[in-house]
Design a protein around this motif. Structure first.
Motif, mmCIF file in Angstrom:
data_model
loop_
_atom_site.group_PDB
_atom_site.id
_atom_site.type_symbol
_atom_site.label_atom_id
_atom_site.label_comp_id
_atom_site.label_asym_id
_atom_site.label_seq_id
_atom_site.Cartn_x
_atom_site.Cartn_y
_atom_site.Cartn_z
ATOM 1 N N ASN A 64 23.238 -36.274 35.240
ATOM 2 C CA ASN A 64 22.295 -36.941 36.131
ATOM 3 C C ASN A 64 22.259 -38.428 35.749
ATOM 4 O O ASN A 64 22.065 -38.777 34.589
ATOM 5 N N THR A 66 20.083 -40.737 36.282
ATOM 6 C CA THR A 66 18.833 -41.290 35.755
ATOM 7 C C THR A 66 18.422 -40.672 34.428
ATOM 8 O O THR A 66 18.137 -41.385 33.469
ATOM 9 N N SER A 67 18.403 -39.343 34.393
ATOM 10 C CA SER A 67 17.883 -38.688 33.186
ATOM 11 C C SER A 67 18.971 -38.436 32.143
ATOM 12 O O SER A 67 18.669 -38.197 30.984
ATOM 13 N N GLU A 94 25.388 -37.781 43.358
ATOM 14 C CA GLU A 94 24.394 -38.582 42.634
ATOM 15 C C GLU A 94 24.589 -38.541 41.119
ATOM 16 O O GLU A 94 23.755 -39.009 40.369
ATOM 17 N N GLU A 95 25.686 -37.916 40.689
ATOM 18 C CA GLU A 95 25.887 -37.737 39.255
ATOM 19 C C GLU A 95 27.106 -38.508 38.758
ATOM 20 O O GLU A 95 27.930 -38.943 39.546
HETATM 21 C C1 LIG Z 1 17.881 -36.615 38.082
HETATM 22 O O1 LIG Z 1 16.807 -36.676 37.211
HETATM 23 C C2 LIG Z 1 15.654 -37.254 37.772
HETATM 24 C C3 LIG Z 1 14.619 -37.442 36.668
HETATM 25 O O2 LIG Z 1 14.489 -36.264 35.896
HETATM 26 C C4 LIG Z 1 15.178 -36.354 38.924
HETATM 27 O O3 LIG Z 1 14.021 -36.891 39.505
HETATM 28 C C5 LIG Z 1 16.285 -36.245 39.964
HETATM 29 O O4 LIG Z 1 15.918 -35.356 40.985
HETATM 30 C C6 LIG Z 1 17.581 -35.807 39.321
HETATM 31 N N1 LIG Z 1 18.640 -35.952 40.302
HETATM 32 C C7 LIG Z 1 19.466 -34.975 40.633
HETATM 33 C C8 LIG Z 1 20.518 -35.316 41.634
HETATM 34 O O5 LIG Z 1 19.401 -33.866 40.135
#
Ligand SMILES: *[C@@H]1O[C@H](CO)[C@@H](O)[C@H](O)[C@H]1NC(C)=O
Length: 167
Positions: A64, A66-67, A94-95
């Motif tokens: 992911n 962001t996280s 998105e990854e």
């Molecule tokens: C990635 O992680 C963020 C924060 O934990 C979350 O809000 C988001 O939905 C995640 N994105 C995907 C594509 O899983």
């Protein structure tokens, strides 16, 4: 008996629905294709004396953005030409997805060249306008511990100055 059939029908319906939904959202299967070669000249590119490394292991991982959480992890082994093919389901747009070297089948060709890139980024999405279901990753290499004696000549033929000469 009737209950079993009922359950089976429910499962079939659910499977059918999920595959329909999957199709609608572009959750199809993609193949990640790439190659692992033995870098016999320790130059980090293929030459006429490099060769595909059979039975070697790579791992595809998606995180992911962001996280940083791991969202996908799959391993593949190369065939006799050094190629691997990894089937991936779903969309990972998105990854951040990368193939990395895990293990060489040849102890004499198993070192990681310093300063070289040992992973290959791949875009795993059907939404980027690429129609065919294969995604090609850059070739990755394990290096021989000692360069072959032929390398100076091979590199000169390629118009590349062998390391240690020139400058
Ligand atoms: C990635 O992680 C963020 C924060 O934990 C979350 O809000 C988001 O939905 C995640 N994105 C995907 C594509 O899983």
């Amino acid at each position: 008996m009737a209950r079993t059939l009922e359950a089976a029908a429910l499962v079939a319906t659910a499977l059918c629905l999920s595959s329909l939904l999957g199709f609608a959202y572009g959750h199809e299967k993609l193949d990640v294709v790439g190659k692992v070669f033995c870098d016999t000249c320790r130059v980090d590119f293929e030459t006429k004396v490099s060769y595909g490394l059979a039975d070697s292991k790579v791992r595809l991982e998606c995180h992911n953005r962001t996280s940083g959480a791991l969202t996908l992890s799959a391993e593949a082994v190369t065939d006799k030409t050094g190629e691997y093919r990894l089937e991936v389901e779903g969309d990972h747009e998105e990854e951040i997805c990368e193939v990395q070297l895990i293990e060489s089948s040849e102890p004499e060709c198993s070192s990681l060249l310093e300063g070289a890139v040992h992973n290959a980024r791949v875009a795993l999405t059907n939404k980027n306008g690429v129609a065919q279901p294969a995604r090609f990753a850059n070739a990755l290499a394990f290096a021989k511990k000692e360069t072959l004696a032929d390398c100076a000549q091979v590199l000169l033929e390629m118009g590349v100055l062998p390391p240690g000469l020139g400058q």
